[in-house]
Scaffold this motif. Sequence first.
Motif, PDB file in Angstrom:
ATOM      1  N   UNK A  50       0.920  -1.371  -0.012  1.00  0.00           N
ATOM      2  CA  UNK A  50       0.022  -0.002  -0.129  1.00  0.00           C
ATOM      3  C   UNK A  50       0.962   1.104  -0.118  1.00  0.00           C
ATOM      4  N   UNK A  51       2.115   1.145   0.684  1.00  0.00           N
ATOM      5  CA  UNK A  51       2.723   2.359   0.716  1.00  0.00           C
ATOM      6  C   UNK A  51       3.195   2.737  -0.554  1.00  0.00           C
ATOM      7  N   UNK A  52       3.709   1.844  -1.425  1.00  0.00           N
ATOM      8  CA  UNK A  52       3.870   2.093  -2.841  1.00  0.00           C
ATOM      9  C   UNK A  52       2.762   2.866  -3.308  1.00  0.00           C
TER      10      UNK A  52
ATOM     11  N   UNK B 119       0.821   4.910  -2.135  1.00  0.00           N
ATOM     12  CA  UNK B 119       0.682   6.282  -1.556  1.00  0.00           C
ATOM     13  C   UNK B 119       2.038   7.067  -2.157  1.00  0.00           C
ATOM     14  N   UNK B 120       3.082   6.213  -2.323  1.00  0.00           N
ATOM     15  CA  UNK B 120       4.181   7.003  -2.737  1.00  0.00           C
ATOM     16  C   UNK B 120       3.930   7.571  -4.113  1.00  0.00           C
ATOM     17  N   UNK B 121       3.391   6.625  -5.077  1.00  0.00           N
ATOM     18  CA  UNK B 121       3.152   7.061  -6.358  1.00  0.00           C
ATOM     19  C   UNK B 121       2.046   8.312  -6.518  1.00  0.00           C
ATOM     20  N   UNK B 122       1.135   8.525  -5.370  1.00  0.00           N
ATOM     21  CA  UNK B 122       0.217   9.470  -5.226  1.00  0.00           C
ATOM     22  C   UNK B 122       0.874  10.709  -4.932  1.00  0.00           C
ATOM     23  N   UNK B 123       1.922  10.777  -3.908  1.00  0.00           N
ATOM     24  CA  UNK B 123       2.661  11.754  -3.549  1.00  0.00           C
ATOM     25  C   UNK B 123       3.274  12.385  -4.355  1.00  0.00           C
ATOM     26  N   UNK B 124       4.014  11.661  -5.359  1.00  0.00           N
ATOM     27  CA  UNK B 124       4.797  11.986  -6.297  1.00  0.00           C
ATOM     28  C   UNK B 124       4.103  12.334  -7.769  1.00  0.00           C
ATOM     29  N   UNK B 125       2.789  12.076  -7.663  1.00  0.00           N
ATOM     30  CA  UNK B 125       1.920  12.824  -8.630  1.00  0.00           C
ATOM     31  C   UNK B 125       1.789  11.841  -9.877  1.00  0.00           C
ATOM     32  N   UNK B 126       1.876  10.394  -9.531  1.00  0.00           N
ATOM     33  CA  UNK B 126       1.809   9.477 -10.645  1.00  0.00           C
ATOM     34  C   UNK B 126       0.425   9.252 -11.019  1.00  0.00           C
TER      35      UNK B 126
ATOM     36  N   UNK C 154       0.784   5.586 -15.152  1.00  0.00           N
ATOM     37  CA  UNK C 154       2.319   5.429 -14.871  1.00  0.00           C
ATOM     38  C   UNK C 154       2.394   4.737 -13.761  1.00  0.00           C
TER      39      UNK C 154
ATOM     40  N   UNK D 108       5.283   1.655 -14.006  1.00  0.00           N
ATOM     41  CA  UNK D 108       6.302   1.769 -13.285  1.00  0.00           C
ATOM     42  C   UNK D 108       6.115   0.707 -12.110  1.00  0.00           C
ATOM     43  N   UNK D 109       5.146   0.355 -11.575  1.00  0.00           N
ATOM     44  CA  UNK D 109       4.921  -0.571 -10.450  1.00  0.00           C
ATOM     45  C   UNK D 109       4.386  -1.929 -10.748  1.00  0.00           C
TER      46      UNK D 109
ATOM     47  N   UNK E  15      -0.917  19.891  -3.506  1.00  0.00           N
ATOM     48  CA  UNK E  15      -0.213  18.774  -3.996  1.00  0.00           C
ATOM     49  C   UNK E  15      -0.232  18.873  -5.301  1.00  0.00           C
TER      50      UNK E  15
ATOM     51  N   UNK F 179       3.534  20.187  -4.629  1.00  0.00           N
ATOM     52  CA  UNK F 179       3.839  18.631  -4.181  1.00  0.00           C
ATOM     53  C   UNK F 179       4.737  18.647  -2.932  1.00  0.00           C
TER      54      UNK F 179
ATOM     55  N   UNK G  39       8.211  10.852 -13.653  1.00  0.00           N
ATOM     56  CA  UNK G  39       6.741  10.867 -13.480  1.00  0.00           C
ATOM     57  C   UNK G  39       6.382  12.362 -13.883  1.00  0.00           C
TER      58      UNK G  39
END
Lengths: 277, 266
Positions: free
Chosen positions: A170-172, A174-181, A185, A189-190, B87, B91, B117
């Motif tokens: 799940x954290x991955x 969250x990461x992708x959301x935080x970096x705006x994927x 994408x 990527x995942x 965000x 970001x 990304x």
Amino acid sequence: MTEATGEAASEVLAPSPGKGPGRLRTLLSAYAPAILVFLAVGFAWEAAVAFFRIPKFLLPAPSVVIQRIIADAEPLAQNVFVTMQAAVAGLILGTIIALAFALIFLMSRILERALFPWAIIVQTVPILAIAPLLTIWLGFGIAPKIAVSAIITIFPILVNTVRGLRSVNRQVFELMRVIGASPGQTFREVRVFAAMPYTFAGLRISAGGAVIGAIVAEFTGANLGIGTVIVNAGYRQDATMLFSAIFCSCVATIALFYVVVALERLCLFWPDARLES
Amino acid sequence: MSAALAQESGGHLPAISIAGVSMVFDSPSGPVTALKGIDLAIPKNRFVSIVGRSGCGKSTLLRLICGLVRPTVGQVTVDGMTPDLYQRDRRFGFVFQEATLLPWRTALENVALPMKIQKVVQPARREERARELLKLVRLQGFEGHYPSQLSGGMRQRVSIARALSYDPEILLMDEPFGALDEFTRQEMNEELVRLWQEQNRTIVFVTHNLAEALYLSDIVVVMAPHPGRVRAVIEVDLPRPRRAAIRQGGDFIARLARLEEVISHD
């Protein structure tokens, strides 16, 4: 990457397999037990046939089988080739279908619930019963063989790939959301990479099944292929030919398995990617 | 509202303000109140730690700030915007408890991932910048290593470099050193302070290690569990730069004891 990083990687990397004599020793210790047992069984078989004077039509000695394979090398090779063509085509077709359904299942739980029973039906239906049906529908050529191979191939790849696609922590996400994927994408990527080890685990199981599928399809009516060789030898009670055909199809299946393994090594380029040894 | 909160926390303009936030989750055994009546202002460019027992909603609070979850009641404002807007425009940097690196990407590629990304930096520049960042977290020479070839501390450094790769003004860290051994943790604390002092950023740092919180922070927010709420906001006026040795000093130990008291008081 650059040379410098490549060097650094190989330095720190690796419970290293070593070079030169060390490598040879690890190879030997890896394969020697299997080879020794194989040879021992061969010799015991040869000796037993000679000692008990077992007639050739019951159990031919390995030496007799080898002589027959050499004598009939050309027709055997031809027939194996025909079967393997169908098996490889079926494996590819089945993989494509399995991946497509894995994607559908990933996108919709409802569709997964609706369609998964069909995957189980396809998996559990006796293949020996389906093969003649497919021969009636698709003729005596390569088509029914490809179909049977594909049917056997689908299930392991489908189930494994779905598991792999969902194996992401799940954290991955969250990461992708935080970096705006975007979802696309994140998929590229995942999910694709997370699924690959699982897909190949399924593919390894399916590789052997695909060959069996093609041979079974040939039992129920085909002009060529190692399956027809087996059926004909059975009618003639030619045990030597049966053993020859079995041996050849085993070698071909193992070869296909190793093609899959080689492909897997190529695709799973990062360390710790493969699910089991 | 935000002016008053800013006053409370020493006159700095708040980077993040949280007003009347409550958070209720649905669980099989009925609704669970994870956070209740949170009011908090986090000033710009300060290092703020959030401490408390597990289950007091520290991580939830962090996820509220960056919009990963939404409050049931109340409002979160980041630089005058909703978290979603912030965000989208700028970001947040986020460092997770586990390094959360992609195993199929090298250290360099992992650091470059957000740039790839977001398509913000030209592909040719990305690698260069990722190299600089790895150097910043002292990992030069490890660019081509895959995460499984790195130690826990190194992996977390890569993830910090990744969070810094798009130069966020706000860096959220969720127990980033919790899985590391004590020695590595203290080393990472030094690194983090160095990085923070090199370039001003607002850091919100969740931890349950009180010494770590005290050593790193300008402000320590103490939370209490069941339901998660803010118990105290403590200013840490230890002078900077702080040396690792102050951890052994009497003043530090006394502060630590007081902090422990605030937490254990129920």
